[in-house]
Write an enzyme that holds these catalytic residues in place. Sequence first.
Site, short mmCIF file in Angstrom:
data_model
loop_
_atom_site.label_atom_id
_atom_site.label_comp_id
_atom_site.label_asym_id
_atom_site.label_seq_id
_atom_site.Cartn_x
_atom_site.Cartn_y
_atom_site.Cartn_z
N TYR A 76 -1.73 -0.44 10.62
CA TYR A 76 -2.06 -1.03 9.32
C TYR A 76 -0.88 -0.87 8.34
CZ TYR A 76 -3.59 -1.36 4.52
OH TYR A 76 -3.64 -1.69 3.18
N SER A 122 0.83 -1.21 0.00
CA SER A 122 0.00 0.00 0.00
C SER A 122 0.86 1.25 0.00
CB SER A 122 -0.86 -0.04 1.27
OG SER A 122 -1.44 1.22 1.51
N LYS A 154 1.98 -3.68 6.63
CA LYS A 154 2.33 -3.88 5.22
C LYS A 154 3.84 -3.76 5.02
CE LYS A 154 -1.67 -4.76 3.59
NZ LYS A 154 -1.98 -6.00 2.87
P1 NAD Z 1 -11.20 -6.24 1.26
O1 NAD Z 1 -11.41 -6.13 2.72
O2 NAD Z 1 -12.33 -5.93 0.35
O3 NAD Z 1 -10.64 -7.69 0.90
C1 NAD Z 1 -9.91 -8.47 1.81
C2 NAD Z 1 -10.48 -9.88 1.78
O4 NAD Z 1 -9.73 -10.70 2.67
C3 NAD Z 1 -11.95 -9.93 2.25
O5 NAD Z 1 -12.69 -10.73 1.38
C4 NAD Z 1 -11.86 -10.55 3.64
O6 NAD Z 1 -13.02 -11.29 3.97
C5 NAD Z 1 -10.63 -11.44 3.48
N1 NAD Z 1 -9.93 -11.73 4.74
C6 NAD Z 1 -9.55 -10.84 5.70
N2 NAD Z 1 -8.94 -11.47 6.70
C7 NAD Z 1 -8.91 -12.78 6.38
C8 NAD Z 1 -8.40 -13.95 7.01
N3 NAD Z 1 -7.79 -13.87 8.21
N4 NAD Z 1 -8.56 -15.14 6.41
C9 NAD Z 1 -9.18 -15.23 5.21
N5 NAD Z 1 -9.68 -14.16 4.55
C10 NAD Z 1 -9.55 -12.95 5.13
O7 NAD Z 1 -9.94 -5.31 0.91
P2 NAD Z 1 -9.41 -4.85 -0.51
O8 NAD Z 1 -9.68 -3.39 -0.67
O9 NAD Z 1 -9.82 -5.79 -1.57
O10 NAD Z 1 -7.85 -4.98 -0.25
C11 NAD Z 1 -7.13 -6.14 -0.62
C12 NAD Z 1 -5.69 -5.97 -0.21
O11 NAD Z 1 -5.15 -4.79 -0.80
C13 NAD Z 1 -5.48 -5.82 1.29
O12 NAD Z 1 -4.30 -6.52 1.64
C14 NAD Z 1 -5.29 -4.33 1.47
O13 NAD Z 1 -4.52 -4.05 2.60
C15 NAD Z 1 -4.58 -3.96 0.19
N6 NAD Z 1 -4.76 -2.57 -0.23
C16 NAD Z 1 -6.02 -2.07 -0.40
C17 NAD Z 1 -6.19 -0.73 -0.79
C18 NAD Z 1 -7.55 -0.13 -0.93
O14 NAD Z 1 -7.66 1.10 -0.89
N7 NAD Z 1 -8.61 -0.92 -1.13
C19 NAD Z 1 -5.06 0.07 -1.04
C20 NAD Z 1 -3.78 -0.49 -0.88
C21 NAD Z 1 -3.64 -1.81 -0.47
C1 WQD Z 2 -9.16 10.03 0.26
C2 WQD Z 2 -9.37 11.50 0.52
C3 WQD Z 2 -9.85 12.02 2.82
C4 WQD Z 2 -13.72 10.08 3.16
C5 WQD Z 2 -6.73 5.05 2.26
C6 WQD Z 2 -5.81 4.33 3.20
C7 WQD Z 2 -4.60 3.86 2.46
C8 WQD Z 2 -4.97 3.04 1.22
C9 WQD Z 2 -5.91 3.80 0.36
C10 WQD Z 2 -5.09 0.74 1.88
C11 WQD Z 2 -8.71 11.97 1.81
C12 WQD Z 2 -11.02 12.36 1.94
C13 WQD Z 2 -12.49 10.55 2.72
C14 WQD Z 2 -14.78 10.99 3.34
C15 WQD Z 2 -13.33 12.77 2.61
N1 WQD Z 2 -5.66 1.84 1.59
N2 WQD Z 2 -12.32 11.88 2.45
N3 WQD Z 2 -14.55 12.31 3.04
O1 WQD Z 2 -6.93 8.06 3.14
O2 WQD Z 2 -6.04 8.43 0.79
O3 WQD Z 2 -6.09 6.18 1.74
O4 WQD Z 2 -7.06 4.20 1.15
O5 WQD Z 2 -3.93 0.50 1.87
O6 WQD Z 2 -3.89 3.08 3.36
O7 WQD Z 2 -5.44 5.23 4.22
O8 WQD Z 2 -8.22 7.23 1.11
O9 WQD Z 2 -10.56 7.29 0.40
O10 WQD Z 2 -10.04 7.38 2.87
O11 WQD Z 2 -9.50 9.33 1.46
O12 WQD Z 2 -13.18 13.96 2.37
O13 WQD Z 2 -15.89 10.64 3.75
O14 WQD Z 2 -10.78 11.71 0.72
O15 WQD Z 2 -9.68 12.99 3.81
O16 WQD Z 2 -8.25 13.27 1.59
P1 WQD Z 2 -6.78 7.58 1.77
P2 WQD Z 2 -9.66 7.73 1.48
#
Ligand code: NAD
Ligand code: WQD
Length: 347
Positions: free
Chosen positions: A150, A126, A154
């Site tokens: 969190y 991330s 990572k």
């Molecule tokens: P998500 O929560 O939608 O998907 C995660 C999945 O993993 C879910 O289906 C959940 O049920 C499953 N899960 C969680 N813990 C588990 C466990 N102990 N055993 C089995 N299954 C389990 O999240 P996402 O947005 O799809 O994110 C996927 C990955 O990408 C995560 O590792 C997250 O940290 C990373 N990531 C997400 C974002 C984002 O903004 N969505 C950004 C950067 C990185």
């Molecule tokens: C985006 C912008 C908020 C909600 C997060 C995680 C990061 C990564 C990506 C997993 C920010 C603003 C948000 C709302 C708002 N995920 N906002 N009103 O914070 O950039 O990143 O997701 O790895 O780890 O921190 O994403 O969508 O929460 O926010 O104004 O109701 O929107 O302040 O500026 P962020 P976000």
Amino acid sequence: MTTVLVTGGAGFIGSHTCVELLEHDYDVVVVDDFSNSSPQALTRVEKAAGRPIAALHEGDLRDGTLLKRVFESHPIDAVIHFAAKKAVGESVALPLEYYDINVSATTSLLRTMLAHDVHRLVFSSSCSIYGQTETVPLDETEPPSPTNPYARSKWFCENIIADACLRYPELTAVALRYFNPVGAHASGLLGEDPRGVPNNVMPYMMQVAIGRRPELQVFGGDYPTEDGTCVRDYIHVMDVADGHRVALGRLSSGFDVFNLGTGIGTSVLGLVGAFEEACDVTIPARVVERRAGDVPKLIADPGKVAGAWGWRAGHDLHAMVRDAWHFQRLNPDGYETELSLTSGSPS
Ligand code: NAD
Ligand code: WQD
């Protein structure tokens, strides 16, 4: 035919990646405990791809017996490891749960992979590992400085995987550092359906647009950006999915990290405006206090992955908001919406 184990395959990014893999003739085995997703997502994956996944193992990745059974039951060639908890605020309240699920599960997964001669891994990292940086855009040489459990989980995982690759030269892995994945599969079958109140801006805005919430609170209007609201690098979830498929084909030796972003920044108000224009829906939005921990600007330098693999994100902001809205409109109650109601292409 290659068999890929997708942990967290029912989640937002995992489900879209499963479709991408199935459409490219991979066999897909999913492990998910549905702690943050719905089994419906996998039904939708199969419908969108037009073919079934090879197997679903419902359960917790930390369950060693389950993991062993999964590796013994399928000829797994590679693993994409999405399963994790991902809410920054919750991670501050529940650090040990986050380290247990995100870090310990990764360690047992690596051990089980090695025990079964599986040597290829793509790991979900991330942009949050970069922390409170002022560097814009960010490339992979930026020293990570995570500011919450969190993000630290990572960063720890990246280091653990790198150390394992050093110790076991047959192991090869990449960590993909996604910026802000949004959007949905163009079919409208799959999208982002978070449980409870969405933390992230895009699903929150979709719930305002569909009438489930009265207004979008814009966190902070006094940042040093063009319109005073925070700037992020939004990337279409199908580009993230595509990036994983391409990564699988590029795993060769050692460990490497790549940003997955577009290199283009969009402010919160810019995102609202793009949505209103593309989808012809008005979003009641009100600027409120800043949210703790937000940085003014996070934008990827996507040059490393472009140089190494010739890979670039292909969808623009218009496609991101259009596809997110298409999913939300067809599925006002997310995956609770009956499958028969969902069909058609985005307009
Ligand atoms: P998500 O929560 O939608 O998907 C995660 C999945 O993993 C879910 O289906 C959940 O049920 C499953 N899960 C969680 N813990 C588990 C466990 N102990 N055993 C089995 N299954 C389990 O999240 P996402 O947005 O799809 O994110 C996927 C990955 O990408 C995560 O590792 C997250 O940290 C990373 N990531 C997400 C974002 C984002 O903004 N969505 C950004 C950067 C990185
Ligand atoms: C985006 C912008 C908020 C909600 C997060 C995680 C990061 C990564 C990506 C997993 C920010 C603003 C948000 C709302 C708002 N995920 N906002 N009103 O914070 O950039 O990143 O997701 O790895 O780890 O921190 O994403 O969508 O929460 O926010 O104004 O109701 O929107 O302040 O500026 P962020 P976000």
